[in-house]
Scaffold this motif. Structure first.
Motif, short mmCIF file in Angstrom:
data_model
loop_
_atom_site.label_atom_id
_atom_site.label_comp_id
_atom_site.label_asym_id
_atom_site.label_seq_id
_atom_site.Cartn_x
_atom_site.Cartn_y
_atom_site.Cartn_z
N LEU A 13 -25.96 8.37 -25.21
CA LEU A 13 -27.09 7.52 -24.87
C LEU A 13 -28.20 7.67 -25.90
O LEU A 13 -28.28 8.69 -26.60
CB LEU A 13 -27.63 7.89 -23.49
CG LEU A 13 -26.69 7.72 -22.29
CD1 LEU A 13 -27.37 8.24 -21.03
CD2 LEU A 13 -26.29 6.26 -22.11
N ALA A 14 -29.04 6.67 -25.99
CA ALA A 14 -30.21 6.77 -26.85
C ALA A 14 -31.08 7.94 -26.41
O ALA A 14 -31.17 8.26 -25.22
CB ALA A 14 -31.02 5.48 -26.80
N ALA A 15 -31.71 8.59 -27.37
CA ALA A 15 -32.52 9.77 -27.06
C ALA A 15 -33.60 9.46 -26.03
O ALA A 15 -33.89 10.26 -25.15
CB ALA A 15 -33.15 10.32 -28.34
N ARG A 16 -34.21 8.25 -26.12
CA ARG A 16 -35.28 7.93 -25.17
C ARG A 16 -34.76 7.83 -23.74
O ARG A 16 -35.51 8.05 -22.79
CB ARG A 16 -35.97 6.64 -25.58
CG ARG A 16 -35.09 5.42 -25.62
CD ARG A 16 -35.89 4.18 -26.02
NE ARG A 16 -35.01 3.03 -26.23
CZ ARG A 16 -34.43 2.73 -27.38
NH1 ARG A 16 -34.66 3.49 -28.44
NH2 ARG A 16 -33.65 1.67 -27.50
N ALA A 17 -33.47 7.49 -23.59
CA ALA A 17 -32.91 7.36 -22.25
C ALA A 17 -32.67 8.70 -21.59
O ALA A 17 -32.58 8.79 -20.36
CB ALA A 17 -31.60 6.57 -22.30
N THR A 18 -32.56 9.74 -22.39
CA THR A 18 -32.31 11.07 -21.84
C THR A 18 -33.55 11.95 -21.85
O THR A 18 -33.62 12.93 -21.11
CB THR A 18 -31.19 11.77 -22.63
OG1 THR A 18 -31.53 11.80 -24.02
CG2 THR A 18 -29.87 11.03 -22.46
N SER A 19 -34.53 11.60 -22.68
CA SER A 19 -35.72 12.46 -22.79
C SER A 19 -36.80 12.10 -21.78
O SER A 19 -37.66 12.92 -21.47
CB SER A 19 -36.31 12.38 -24.20
OG SER A 19 -36.74 11.05 -24.49
N ILE A 20 -36.77 10.86 -21.24
CA ILE A 20 -37.78 10.42 -20.28
C ILE A 20 -37.19 10.52 -18.88
O ILE A 20 -36.17 9.91 -18.57
CB ILE A 20 -38.22 8.96 -20.55
CG1 ILE A 20 -38.64 8.80 -22.01
CG2 ILE A 20 -39.34 8.57 -19.60
CD1 ILE A 20 -39.76 9.71 -22.43
#
Length: 399
Positions: A13-20
């Motif tokens: 997954l895109a980093a933003r999908a896992t970091s938020i």
């Protein structure tokens, strides 16, 4: 072609999908959905106060009179009849607005996402209040923003601190809910709004002014939008919503913005959902034409005032000695701070076991959270239920 070999995992997954992370408020609502729980955690308007007959009539009339239009694709900017009505309401409240100044959005939350897309590059600095509306923090974090909280006090943002931060950090925008703020319920005074406008003009700054609660005033005098103060007109985006005054299920919001930014948001909206549902827009416009929304809002605000008063009457006995809390002049929320060393996140499980719920304050902070804070929504229970909920809260906090 035949492909052989070891099966590989799919790309990540895109980093933003896992970091938020997800919304803690939504998580709490899922846990406290039992009917026996008195839920002060939500931010939902009282459903028994919806004008269900009036809204149903608006949909029936639209589908009877112009079904082909209501069920067809629409323009990205929004139905002209609704944009004109929104412009008229905004102008009547002191901010001259044309229909072409308005972009209809699928709830004002979408407006935040569109603005984040149109304005924020990864790494850009965004300034917010402390504490701040939680879903705004999510929207800007998802865009890769570096989020910095502006110091303030019981009246909201400190303009001098804002000026220092803008000079030092060179942010792209300031996001604020200046009237009956979520989560605190506080209202930024007029002189501070004028000072914020001056900082934005002199330092070069976008202001995103979110106003979902402003019509729900119980007492005091209305304070003009920041967008109406000198220096703010060409750099302020005003967001509005029908969610708290008509019905959140219609998912209707709007933004009023300078032309170049509004066009950029329209392009972003084309990529997101093409347009907000036509039938909902036309039903809202019909409701505004055939019904008195202001009279309906006044009735709702009268009930909310009684519920706020019930919470204020009982909260002193519910919270530990040394606690403080806001006394909002409108809106939906009350904010409290317990004395140290109370931790409202740690206490929540025990409070829910007593059949009542709140939202811990920590997730609303962009910087170091205050663990002793909590948010209470006072609009979805009757005064009697609020009294019982506060008694349960007192028992749960005692542990």
């Amino acid at each position: 072609m035949t492909v052989s070999g070891v099966v590989q995992a799919v790309p990540p997954l895109a980093a933003r999908a896992t970091s938020i992370g997800g919304s803690p408020v939504r998580d709490i609502l899922a846990v406290t959905a039992r009917p026996e729980v008195i839920n002060f955690a939500g931010g939902l308007p009282a459903p028994e106060l919806f004008d269900t007959e009036g809204i149903a009539a608006a949909y029936r009339d639209v589908l009877a009179d112009e079904p082909e239009r209501a069920l067809q694709y629409s323009t990205t900017e929004g139905e002209p009849v609704l944009r004109a009505a929104l412009a008229g309401r905004t102008t009547a409240r002191g901010l001259a607005t044309d229909a072409d100044d308005v972009l209809v959005t699928t709830g004002s939350q979408q407006a935040l996402s569109l603005l984040a897309t149109a304005l924020v590059e990864p790494g850009d600095t965004v300034l917010v209040e402390s504490p701040c509306y939680l879903a705004a923090l999510q929207a800007f974090a998802f865009a890769g923003a570096r989020i910095v909280a502006v110091p303030g006090d019981e009246d909201g943002i400190d303009p001098d601190a804002l000026d220092e931060l803008v000079a030092r950090e060179r942010p792209k925008l300031l996001y604020t809910v200046p009237t009956f703020q979520n989560p605190t319920g506080r209202t930024l005074p007029g002189e501070r709004r004028a000072a914020v406008a001056r900082v934005a003009a002199l330092r070069g700054l976008w202001i995103v002014e979110d106003d979902p609660y402003g019509e729900l005033r119980f007492s005091g005098e209305r304070v003009p939008w920041i967008a109406s103060y000198d220096g703010a007109g060409d750099r302020t985006v005003l967001l509005g919503s029908f969610s708290k005054v008509m019905a959140p299920g219609m998912r209707l919001g709007w933004l009023r913005a300078p032309a170049a930014l509004r066009r950029a948001c329209a392009v972003a909206k084309q990529a997101a959902d093409l347009h907000t549902p036509t039938v909902n827009q036309l039903a809202a416009a019909r409701y505004l034409a055939d019904r008195d929304l202001d009279a309906h809002v006044a009735r709702v605000a009268g009930v909310y005032r009684e519920r706020r008063d019930a919470m204020l009457a009982g909260i002193g006995d519910a919270l530990p000695v040394g606690s403080t809390w806001t006394r909002p002049e409108g809106g939906m929320f009350l904010w409290a701070r317990l004395p140290e060393p109370y931790d409202t996140t740690a206490l929540l499980r025990g409070v829910v076991e007593q059949g009542v719920a709140y939202v811990p304050g920590a997730p609303f902070y962009a910087s170091a959270p205050d663990p002793a804070t909590l948010r209470l929504c006072f609009v979805t229970q009757t005064p009697e239920e609020i009294g019982e909920g506060l008694r349960r809260l007192a028992k749960g906090l005692r542990g």
